[in-house]
Write an enzyme that holds these catalytic residues in place. Structure first.
Site, PDB file in Angstrom:
ATOM      1  N   GLU A  80       0.857  -1.184   0.000  1.00  0.00           N
ATOM      2  CA  GLU A  80       0.000   0.000   0.000  1.00  0.00           C
ATOM      3  C   GLU A  80       0.891   1.231   0.000  1.00  0.00           C
ATOM      4  OE1 GLU A  80      -3.593   2.282   2.407  1.00  0.00           O
ATOM      5  OE2 GLU A  80      -3.346   0.108   2.653  1.00  0.00           O
ATOM      6  N   GLU A 105       4.790   5.039   3.667  1.00  0.00           N
ATOM      7  CA  GLU A 105       4.214   6.315   4.092  1.00  0.00           C
ATOM      8  C   GLU A 105       5.293   7.158   4.771  1.00  0.00           C
ATOM      9  OE1 GLU A 105       2.506   9.373   4.443  1.00  0.00           O
ATOM     10  OE2 GLU A 105       0.925   7.919   3.941  1.00  0.00           O
ATOM     11  N   ASP A 132      10.345   7.661   0.474  1.00  0.00           N
ATOM     12  CA  ASP A 132       9.690   7.754  -0.828  1.00  0.00           C
ATOM     13  C   ASP A 132       9.427   6.359  -1.402  1.00  0.00           C
ATOM     14  OD1 ASP A 132       8.798   8.420  -3.336  1.00  0.00           O
ATOM     15  OD2 ASP A 132      10.593   9.510  -3.940  1.00  0.00           O
ATOM     16  N   ASP A 154      -2.662  12.455  -2.496  1.00  0.00           N
ATOM     17  CA  ASP A 154      -2.765  13.908  -2.610  1.00  0.00           C
ATOM     18  C   ASP A 154      -2.996  14.265  -4.073  1.00  0.00           C
ATOM     19  OD1 ASP A 154      -2.306  16.706  -2.704  1.00  0.00           O
ATOM     20  OD2 ASP A 154      -1.067  16.573  -0.910  1.00  0.00           O
ATOM     21  N   LYS A 158      -3.687  22.023  -8.548  1.00  0.00           N
ATOM     22  CA  LYS A 158      -3.297  23.098  -9.454  1.00  0.00           C
ATOM     23  C   LYS A 158      -2.441  22.548 -10.593  1.00  0.00           C
ATOM     24  CE  LYS A 158      -3.416  26.604  -5.805  1.00  0.00           C
ATOM     25  NZ  LYS A 158      -2.649  27.621  -5.050  1.00  0.00           N
ATOM     26  N   ASP A 190     -11.437  10.656  -4.460  1.00  0.00           N
ATOM     27  CA  ASP A 190     -12.687  11.413  -4.493  1.00  0.00           C
ATOM     28  C   ASP A 190     -12.554  12.640  -5.391  1.00  0.00           C
ATOM     29  OD1 ASP A 190     -10.827  12.337  -2.526  1.00  0.00           O
ATOM     30  OD2 ASP A 190     -12.363  13.680  -1.737  1.00  0.00           O
ATOM     31  N   ARG A 229     -12.098   6.664   7.389  1.00  0.00           N
ATOM     32  CA  ARG A 229     -12.673   7.931   7.846  1.00  0.00           C
ATOM     33  C   ARG A 229     -12.584   8.992   6.756  1.00  0.00           C
ATOM     34  NH1 ARG A 229      -9.543   8.370  13.480  1.00  0.00           N
ATOM     35  NH2 ARG A 229      -8.076   7.173  12.224  1.00  0.00           N
ATOM     36  N   TYR A 230     -11.499   8.977   5.984  1.00  0.00           N
ATOM     37  CA  TYR A 230     -11.388   9.960   4.906  1.00  0.00           C
ATOM     38  C   TYR A 230     -12.500   9.749   3.885  1.00  0.00           C
ATOM     39  CZ  TYR A 230      -9.756  12.829   1.105  1.00  0.00           C
ATOM     40  OH  TYR A 230      -9.705  13.781   0.127  1.00  0.00           O
ATOM     41  N   GLU A 231     -12.768   8.503   3.544  1.00  0.00           N
ATOM     42  CA  GLU A 231     -13.839   8.211   2.599  1.00  0.00           C
ATOM     43  C   GLU A 231     -15.175   8.727   3.125  1.00  0.00           C
ATOM     44  OE1 GLU A 231     -15.304   4.207   0.362  1.00  0.00           O
ATOM     45  OE2 GLU A 231     -15.372   4.214   2.553  1.00  0.00           O
TER      46      GLU A 231
END
Length: 251
Positions: A80, A105, A132, A154, A158, A190, A229-231
């Site tokens: 992941e 991560e 990385d 992320d 822009k 999303d 939770r982000y979802e």
């Protein structure tokens, strides 16, 4: 490219004026390494548990042996990339004790959340790379992983920031290289623009084939998706995610 929610988006092709910024092989880490100040217990796990879970990479030109990275026998290995707070990774590791999962991560506050989950559930099938992810991918041998996840990365919305997006031609080629035949790459976002960006680049990758056949295949979560939770926040804000799956195929 914007994806409508009521029908399958068109197969991406070579038309359009989309920028190819960020599709080269040279990459660098973008983003914060640390957020809020860590509590004493988090600092302790970072000092004591992370060194036991952290991967060490081999010298240049050599590769890791993924199954041997775990102290317990594993039938297959998943990766992941950018696991955030580790909710998904910990849930999958708990449900599949014979699957080894490597989490990449660099954000310290996310790492300590995963460390807590690993500690409290006594998970032995998790390893961590806190740098990385491109360096980790380069150290993995061909056809060594059964799954790769990139969940809610992320979006760098822009135009001048898009070169910072993790998904690029080079990154997808590396993901295809490390996936075994029939292995899958799962991507969730999303942000419609990032989903479209990923579809366009995956269509250019000869080793990956999009598995969707109808709208529910990309508008509904995968059957083993535990939710995050982000979802939940994205759904509450009116941003329904896209769930894309690509299968490793012969070029």
């Amino acid at each position: 490219m914007s994806l409508g929610r009521d029908h399958l988006p068109p197969q991406p092709g070579g038309h359009g004026s989309e920028s190819h910024d960020g599709d080269g092989a040279d990459r660098a880490f973008y983003g914060r390494r640390k957020g809020k100040r860590l509590r004493a217990g988090q600092e302790q796990r970072l000092a004591e548990l992370l060194p036991r879970l952290r991967l060490g990479l081999p010298p240049a030109g050599r590769h890791l042996d993924p199954p041997s990275l775990f102290p317990v026998p594993v039938d297959e290995v998943w990766l992941e990339i950018g696991f955030g707070g580790g909710e998904h990774l910990a849930a999958q590791a708990t449900a599949r004790p014979r699957t080894g999962i490597i989490g990449a991560e660099p954000f310290v506050n996310g790492v300590v959340k995963l460390l807590r989950a690993v500690d409290e559930a006594a998970l032995r099938n998790v390893r961590v790379w806190d740098e990385d992810a491109t360096a980790l991918l380069a150290a993995l041998p061909d056809a060594s992983l059964a799954r790769v996840y990139l969940l809610y990365p992320d979006p760098w919305p822009k135009r001048r920031q898009r070169k910072r997006r993790f998904v690029s031609d080079a990154a997808l080629a590396e993901i295809a290289r490390v996936l075994r035949p029939g292995g899958v790459f799962r991507f969730a976002s999303d942000i419609d623009d990032y989903a479209g960006w990923t579809l366009v680049r995956a269509a250019r990758c000869p080793g990956l084939a999009w598995t969707a056949e109808a709208a529910p295949d990309w508008t509904r979560p995968w059957s083993d998706w535990p939710g995050t939770r982000y979802e939940a926040k994205a759904l509450a804000a009116g941003r329904p995610p896209s769930y894309l799956e690509f299968r490793r195929v012969a070029p």
